[in-house]
Enzyme design. Structure first.
Site, PDB file in Angstrom:
ATOM      1  N   HIS A 108     -10.475 -36.371  -0.002  1.00 37.78           N
ATOM      2  CA  HIS A 108     -10.191 -34.961   0.940  1.00 37.78           C
ATOM      3  C   HIS A 108     -10.828 -36.034   1.731  1.00 37.78           C
ATOM      4  O   HIS A 108     -12.397 -35.781   1.625  1.00 37.78           O
ATOM      5  CB  HIS A 108     -11.026 -33.644   0.564  1.00 37.78           C
ATOM      6  CG  HIS A 108     -10.201 -32.790  -0.583  1.00 37.78           C
ATOM      7  ND1 HIS A 108     -10.129 -32.121  -0.068  1.00 37.78           N
ATOM      8  CD2 HIS A 108     -10.066 -32.924  -1.421  1.00 37.78           C
ATOM      9  CE1 HIS A 108      -8.875 -31.580  -0.823  1.00 37.78           C
ATOM     10  NE2 HIS A 108      -9.042 -32.106  -1.883  1.00 37.78           N
ATOM     11  N   GLU A 145     -11.707 -34.977   5.189  1.00 38.10           N
ATOM     12  CA  GLU A 145     -12.531 -34.360   5.929  1.00 38.10           C
ATOM     13  C   GLU A 145     -14.016 -33.980   5.968  1.00 38.10           C
ATOM     14  O   GLU A 145     -14.543 -34.030   6.925  1.00 38.10           O
ATOM     15  CB  GLU A 145     -11.366 -33.139   6.141  1.00 38.10           C
ATOM     16  CG  GLU A 145     -11.182 -32.667   4.678  1.00 38.10           C
ATOM     17  CD  GLU A 145     -10.012 -32.883   3.746  1.00 38.10           C
ATOM     18  OE1 GLU A 145     -10.086 -33.990   3.669  1.00 38.10           O
ATOM     19  OE2 GLU A 145     -10.088 -31.823   2.870  1.00 38.10           O
ATOM     20  N   CYS A 148      -4.432 -34.089  -0.744  1.00 44.13           N
ATOM     21  CA  CYS A 148      -4.638 -33.281  -1.440  1.00 44.13           C
ATOM     22  C   CYS A 148      -3.246 -33.162  -2.297  1.00 44.13           C
ATOM     23  O   CYS A 148      -2.417 -33.868  -2.724  1.00 44.13           O
ATOM     24  CB  CYS A 148      -5.782 -33.034  -1.825  1.00 44.13           C
ATOM     25  SG  CYS A 148      -6.746 -32.815  -3.754  1.00 44.13           S
TER      26      CYS A 148
HETATM   27  N1  GLN Z   1      -3.853 -29.021  -6.586  1.00 44.81           N
HETATM   28  C1  GLN Z   1      -4.246 -29.739  -6.846  1.00 44.81           C
HETATM   29  C2  GLN Z   1      -5.083 -30.554  -8.322  1.00 44.81           C
HETATM   30  O1  GLN Z   1      -5.459 -29.482  -8.909  1.00 44.81           O
HETATM   31  C3  GLN Z   1      -4.316 -30.240  -5.753  1.00 44.81           C
HETATM   32  C4  GLN Z   1      -5.566 -29.724  -4.600  1.00 44.81           C
HETATM   33  C5  GLN Z   1      -6.615 -29.731  -4.378  1.00 44.81           C
HETATM   34  O2  GLN Z   1      -5.325 -29.949  -3.248  1.00 44.81           O
HETATM   35  N2  GLN Z   1      -7.797 -30.173  -3.438  1.00 44.81           N
HETATM   36  O3  GLN Z   1      -4.770 -31.263  -8.191  1.00 44.81           O
END
Ligand code: GLN
Length: 537
Positions: free
Chosen positions: A510, A512, A385
């Site tokens: 994600h 995970e 992410c």
């Molecule tokens: N801050 C980033 C976004 O909002 C990544 C978010 C995250 O890592 N879950 O896109």
């Protein structure tokens, strides 16, 4: 099965003693007997969901398929039960009151005084039963967060007390999980705190059917009989849940003591032999794995490891399959940023580098420095992410040569916004529950590493973000060697990789959250394989 069976789990003495894992373990013991099981977590706080809470206070926000931002215990339930849960499986005071107050404003309660009993408690019971009906589960576990005696928890305890009367004695079971501390001077297991929490429970009108004592070492016989006596229970209703090496052992420890059979008897179920062979095998593999693989975990909330719980578990699942022992080394991104930690050390001390998810400017430059070091040293790298977005920023700056390229989350005035706010996020006023959330299908590009890892043309992974790779920069990035390996059906960049690198993968979703003990997530398995192939330690 004729009627849904409800197992309610409450906590005593202290929170954070592993009630979630105990709940998930009970679920597994019943699932291993052939029942369909679902689990609900009740969080008595007033937030509508966990999405607006700092991970420092609350740990990871677990994202469900349907885009719920939920308590991390849902992650335990999904991993132990191998099921996908809905956001409805996490009930909070905020949700309950929001629904009741909206109903009141609509005029649904016209003429009535709206009260905790019955209006709030009815809404709580409605939500629990809705999950039971929608899942059709034979057994519904309901874990009440916090400890007995918390003011916020009272309406929930009252609701489950009522459910015993309404659902019937044979269809409900109250399990109380409480800490038995050990006095360091004498080494004696002290049962008084449990006695008090059981008393408090009974004062509310709940007589526990089973007590699970959490303690460092197995419960001594004397402590067991004392707890039984004060809790008004036979000694065989008191179970010991000592500290174990890996959390996945907990169901086995409880089964050995006969917890599954006790629950069967108490709920009027026929005795069945649980099938736990595959689970036992998995636990054995976790414990026997000896070849160390060192993984750098670069993030901003590294002091509370629970902030990254699903990632840690995903690594464990992949490691178990490969027979390696993961050693996680944690690095605070702000230390790199402030020059207190050399990013080349992070790379040298490890066989692979993960740059963790995150938000906001603080620590971002530290993460970018770690990514650069991993890229230049040809060290296996996975960016998740925010970690993926920053990998794109790093590549744009140092390979494409776009000076001061950035994400607009970090620098809104960057001359090269290679990561930018999603169009759908502009003008959003409410921050709760408005990110791009939940599972979306992703088309993987044939011939890429990510395609090979998943072995599939389309995969669905879970998301939680507001920013994304800016498509205006794709040509520049790709002609400099960055490869887009996955896109959403509406054209968003989901996975990137560097074909010239040993293993350099960035994942906007994600992965995970969908990793399971016996079905590890492909990007994590790939990272560990690459770390091993590169020589391991
Ligand atoms: N801050 C980033 C976004 O909002 C990544 C978010 C995250 O890592 N879950 O896109």
């Amino acid at each position: 099965m004729a009627r849904t069976k409800y197992i309610f789990v409450t906590g005593g003495v202290l929170s954070s003693v592993g009630k979630g894992i105990t709940t998930a373990s009970i679920g597994l013991l019943m699932k291993a007997r052939g029942y369909t099981v679902t689990a609900i977590k009740i969080d008595p706080y007033i937030n509508v969901d966990a999405g607006t809470m700092n991970p420092y206070m609350h740990g990871e926000v677990f994202v469900t398929e349907d885009g719920g931002e939920t308590d991390l215990d849902l992650g335990h339930y999904e991993r132990f039960l191998n099921v996908n849960l809905s956001k409805k499986n996490n009930i909070t005071t905020g949700q309950v009151y929001l629904a009741v107050i909206e109903r009141e404003r609509r005029g649904d309660y016209l003429g009535q005084t709206v009260q905790v009993i019955p209006h709030v408690t009815n809404e709580i019971k409605r939500r629990i039963r809705e999950v039971a009906e929608e899942t059709g589960a034979d057994i519904v576990l309901v874990e009440v967060g916090g400890t007995v005696g918390d003011i916020e928890g009272l309406p929930f305890l009252e609701a489950i007390r009522q459910m015993r009367i309404e659902e019937g004695f044979e269809n409900t079971l109250f399990v109380h999980v409480a800490l038995v501390p050990v006095l360091s001077t004498t080494g004696e297991q002290k049962t008084k705190p449990v006695q008090h929490s059981v008393q408090e429970l009974r004062r509310i009108g709940i007589q526990p059917d089973v007590i699970i004592a959490r303690s460092v070492r197995p419960l001594e016989e004397e402590a067991r009989s004392k707890i039984a006596l004060y809790a008004n229970l036979p000694p065989e209703a008191v179970f010991s849940n000592p500290d174990v090496e890996v959390i996945y052992e907990v169901p086995l420890v409880l089964e050995e003591q006969g917890l599954g059979a006790y629950i069967e008897r108490r709920l009027g179920l026929e005795p069945r032999k649980p099938d736990l062979d595959a689970w036992r095998d998995f636990v054995r593999r976790v414990k026997e794995a000896s070849k160390p693989v060192r993984i750098a975990m670069v993030g901003k909330y590294t002091k509370l490891k629970d902030s990254y719980l699903s990632i840690i578990e995903a690594i464990r699942h992949a490691a178990a399959e490969l027979g390696v022992k993961p050693i996680l080394n944690w690095y605070e991104a702000t230390d790199i940023e402030r020059g207190r930690l050399d990013p080349s050390r992070v790379v040298e001390e490890n066989d692979a580098v993960i740059v963790l998810p995150g938000f906001g400017a603080r620590g971002a430059e530290g993460k970018i420095a770690a990514i650069r070091a991993a890229r230049e040293a040809n060290k296996p790298f996975l960016g998740i992410c925010f970690g993926m977005q920053l990998a794109v920023v790093e590549f744009a700056r140092n390979v494409v040569g776009l000076e001061d390229a950035n994400s607009t989350e970090i620098d809104p005035h960057t001359p090269h916004p290679v990561v930018d706010l999603l169009e759908s996020q502009r003008g959003i006023k409410y921050l709760g529950g408005t990110m791009r959330l939940g599972a979306y299908p992703i088309k993987l590009v044939r011939g890429t590493l990510v395609h090979r890892l998943y072995g599939s043309d389309v995969v669905a992974e879970r998301h939680r973000h507001r920013y994304e790779v800016n498509p205006r920069y794709l040509d520049k990035l790709e002609s400099a060697g960055l490869r887009v390996s996955g896109v959403s059906f509406d054209g968003r960049v989901e996975f990137i990789e560097l074909p010239d690198h040993r293993f350099f993968v960035g994942s906007q979703p994600h992965p995970e959250f969908k990793s399971r003990p016996m079905n590890p997530s492909p990007p994590f398995r790939g990272l560990l394989e690459a770390a091993l192939a590169a020589g391991g330690s």
